[in-house]
Design a protein around this motif. Structure first.
Motif, PDB file in Angstrom:
ATOM      1  N   LEU A 110       0.820  -1.208   0.000  1.00  0.00           N
ATOM      2  CA  LEU A 110       0.000   0.000   0.000  1.00  0.00           C
ATOM      3  C   LEU A 110       0.854   1.258   0.000  1.00  0.00           C
ATOM      4  O   LEU A 110       0.503   2.253  -0.630  1.00  0.00           O
ATOM      5  CB  LEU A 110      -0.933  -0.008   1.211  1.00  0.00           C
ATOM      6  N   ARG A 111       1.995   1.214   0.708  1.00  0.00           N
ATOM      7  CA  ARG A 111       2.877   2.382   0.709  1.00  0.00           C
ATOM      8  C   ARG A 111       3.340   2.714  -0.704  1.00  0.00           C
ATOM      9  O   ARG A 111       3.367   3.880  -1.110  1.00  0.00           O
ATOM     10  CB  ARG A 111       4.118   2.131   1.562  1.00  0.00           C
ATOM     11  N   ALA A 112       3.735   1.687  -1.431  1.00  0.00           N
ATOM     12  CA  ALA A 112       4.215   1.920  -2.791  1.00  0.00           C
ATOM     13  C   ALA A 112       3.113   2.488  -3.666  1.00  0.00           C
ATOM     14  O   ALA A 112       3.361   3.363  -4.513  1.00  0.00           O
ATOM     15  CB  ALA A 112       4.750   0.616  -3.387  1.00  0.00           C
ATOM     16  N   VAL A 113       1.894   2.024  -3.494  1.00  0.00           N
ATOM     17  CA  VAL A 113       0.758   2.541  -4.264  1.00  0.00           C
ATOM     18  C   VAL A 113       0.568   4.025  -3.983  1.00  0.00           C
ATOM     19  O   VAL A 113       0.434   4.837  -4.910  1.00  0.00           O
ATOM     20  CB  VAL A 113      -0.521   1.757  -3.927  1.00  0.00           C
ATOM     21  N   LEU A 114       0.563   4.384  -2.706  1.00  0.00           N
ATOM     22  CA  LEU A 114       0.354   5.783  -2.354  1.00  0.00           C
ATOM     23  C   LEU A 114       1.514   6.662  -2.824  1.00  0.00           C
ATOM     24  O   LEU A 114       1.304   7.790  -3.275  1.00  0.00           O
ATOM     25  CB  LEU A 114       0.170   5.918  -0.846  1.00  0.00           C
ATOM     26  N   LEU A 115       2.726   6.148  -2.731  1.00  0.00           N
ATOM     27  CA  LEU A 115       3.875   6.917  -3.210  1.00  0.00           C
ATOM     28  C   LEU A 115       3.777   7.155  -4.714  1.00  0.00           C
ATOM     29  O   LEU A 115       4.100   8.239  -5.214  1.00  0.00           O
ATOM     30  CB  LEU A 115       5.181   6.198  -2.872  1.00  0.00           C
TER      31      LEU A 115
END
Length: 532
Positions: A110-115
């Motif tokens: 999810l972090r990578a998606v938001l980034l």
């Protein structure tokens, strides 16, 4: 024991941070909506709006998709700034959804998606300027959809995703021809991994090519009926050899740094190189696809910029793939054996790019729609394409005084802005470069033939000698400046035009048909450079 602390391996995001990011994304989307409605159309935007009023298969400059985008928006919201730009707002949202899903499917992080989504917001072109009307706005979501379909193919090994990729590729070709620069990446995706034998024997990739050609056939049909005009018009850039100029290389790199981000662009390129190394060494299909679809076009444009001015938006279709690669690459670093220090630095530079990029986007937005100042005077690129309402109003006043019934121009920008502001109350015709208007509807010849008109052109316009070859008689009437935030930007002359009816369908071998020699005009000559 875990080799890295949770801030680098935890795939989740705190609920408070998640909602804060969501609120930020909503606010930035609202900013684009305000920009689309309040900021006056620029000259090229007005030109594409004129296309939306025509019923032709394609155009000299570009394929027809952008005209369909504008027609959809103005059908909903009328011939307004917001109506002309509405589809660009939708295109940005679709691009972000596809970008987010690509990253999600590859990383489950999810972090990578938001980034990835925040990186798109931090790039000036996507965070704000994608609300402007341009063929690239139509190209970008379809190009991303094509890559998304291929990621689904790699995930599922279901050959039917080739067909979806072919359909999206055809729609991309209907938007802008530069999408062909993704072909090397798609070929590498197909041929480098271990599955190449399967796909070479499968009918799906070849059916995908047929689907893409069938969907983009309006461009082929139009060109076949017009001596392949748009192909010859566009490809002259690829075949023209000008003198090497570091100035044009600097212009290209400067524009990309400005539109992508002075920190974000190096972050993306370094991640793409790392992903290419990993992908080709391990034969990972998605890594090969994304990295090659960024590196090949970028290196080609950098090479061409040594001898040609590369347009500011030409490379913009490749950076969303680069953003996806950058977000995915962050999740691969620990597994690649990178040190804790390097992983922390990679995340830090990415966050710094976002933290500096988004405020810059907001500042540019405020300068466009709220600031009362013109900070650069006549050199302001925003003001150089604004302030045409004064010219349009003066034209109407002179028509009423002189009895003129139509307006002639010799510049597509002037033509487009007059049509936009006058909303076709009177016929406005660009009498030269008629190759731009192949198949266009009658602009109102009953008001043009044997009637007096106005000739409106910048005083620096060099087309008066062309009109001197005709029976046209020009009588000076007035001189007008376009005004932007209190500064006179461009100087126009208005003449009464009598004694001539323009031929709107001149033969291709006549000077009134000829399209602009874009490539030859793009690089200053050695004499001009020396004079500077």
């Amino acid at each position: 024991m875990r080799p890295f602390p949770d801030p680098y391996l935890d795939r989740n995001v705190a609920r408070r941070a998640f909602w804060a990011i969501g609120a930020l994304l909503v606010a930035l989307t609202a900013m684009r909506l305000i920009y689309a409605g309040l900021f006056d159309l620029r000259t090229d935007e007005a030109y594409y709006w004129t296309w939306s009023k025509e019923n032709v298969l394609s155009f000299l400059d570009h394929p027809p998709m952008i005209s369909w985008f504008i027609r959809f928006g103005t059908w909903l919201f009328g011939d307004t700034n917001f109506g002309a730009r509405f589809a660009g707002i939708v295109a940005m949202a679709v691009t972000q959804l596809l970008l987010a899903d690509i990253v999600r499917r590859v990383t489950q992080d999810l972090r990578a998606v938001l980034l990835a989504v925040l990186m798109s917001e931090a790039a000036l072109y996507y965070g704000l300027l994608m609300a402007k009307v341009a063929p690239d706005v139509a190209l970008i979501p379809f190009a991303m959809a094509m890559l998304w379909a291929l990621v689904r193919l790699a995930e599922s090994h279901d050959g039917r995703w080739w067909l979806a990729a072919g359909a999206f590729g055809g729609l991309a070709l209907l938007s802008k021809l530069t999408v062909v620069m993704f072909v090397p990446g798609i070929l590498a995706f197909m041929l480098v991994p271990e599955w190449r034998g399967r796909w070479l024997r499968s009918p799906y990739p070849w059916l995908a090519v047929l689907i893409a050609l069938a969907i983009s056939s309006p461009v082929l049909i139009w060109n076949a009926g017009h001596d392949w005009a748009s192909f010859r018009f566009q490809f002259i850039r690829a075949t023209t050899n000008n003198e090497v100029s570091l100035r044009t290389l600097g212009d290209f790199l400067g524009l990309q740094f400005g539109q992508v981000g002075f920190i974000l662009m190096p972050v993306i390129l370094s991640a793409v190189v790392a992903m290419a190394w990993r992908g080709y060494r391990r034969r990972e299909p998605v890594a090969i696809l994304l990295a090659t679809c960024v590196l090949v076009p970028f290196l080609y444009f950098a090479w061409k910029s040594l001898t040609l001015r590369v347009g500011d938006t030409w490379p913009m279709f490749l950076w969303p793939a680069g953003i996806a690669a950058a977000a995915i690459n962050l999740t691969k670093l620990p597994g690649d054996g990178w040190s804790k220090r390097m992983v922390r630095a990679s995340y830090g530079w990415t966050i710094a790019a976002i933290a500096t990029g988004i405020p810059l986007v907001v500042l540019v937005f405020l300068y466009c729609v709220a600031a009362p100042w013109n900070l650069i005077g006549k050199n302001d690129p925003l003001g150089g394409e604004g302030g045409y309402r004064v010219l349009a109003d003066r034209a109407l006043a002179e028509m009423k005084t002189t009895g003129a019934t139509w307006i002639a121009t010799t510049d597509y920008r002037t033509y487009a802005m007059l049509r936009w502001h006058l909303k076709d109350k009177v016929p406005v015709v660009q009498v030269n470069e008629r190759a731009r208007f192949l198949g266009f509807r009658d602009p109102g010849m009953d008001k043009i033939r044997d009637r007096s008109g106005l000739y409106i052109a910048q005083t620096a316009d060099n087309q008066r000698p062309l009109l001197a070859t005709t029976s046209a008689v020009l009588t000076p009437l007035a001189e007008v400046d376009t005004i932007w935030r209190g500064t006179a930007m461009k100087h126009y002359a208005i003449d009464k035009l009598t004694g001539w009816t323009p031929d709107l369908t001149p033969a291709p071998d006549t000077p009134f048909y000829k399209w602009p020699a874009l490539a030859e005009m793009s690089v200053p000559s050695r004499i001009q450079l020396a004079a500077r």
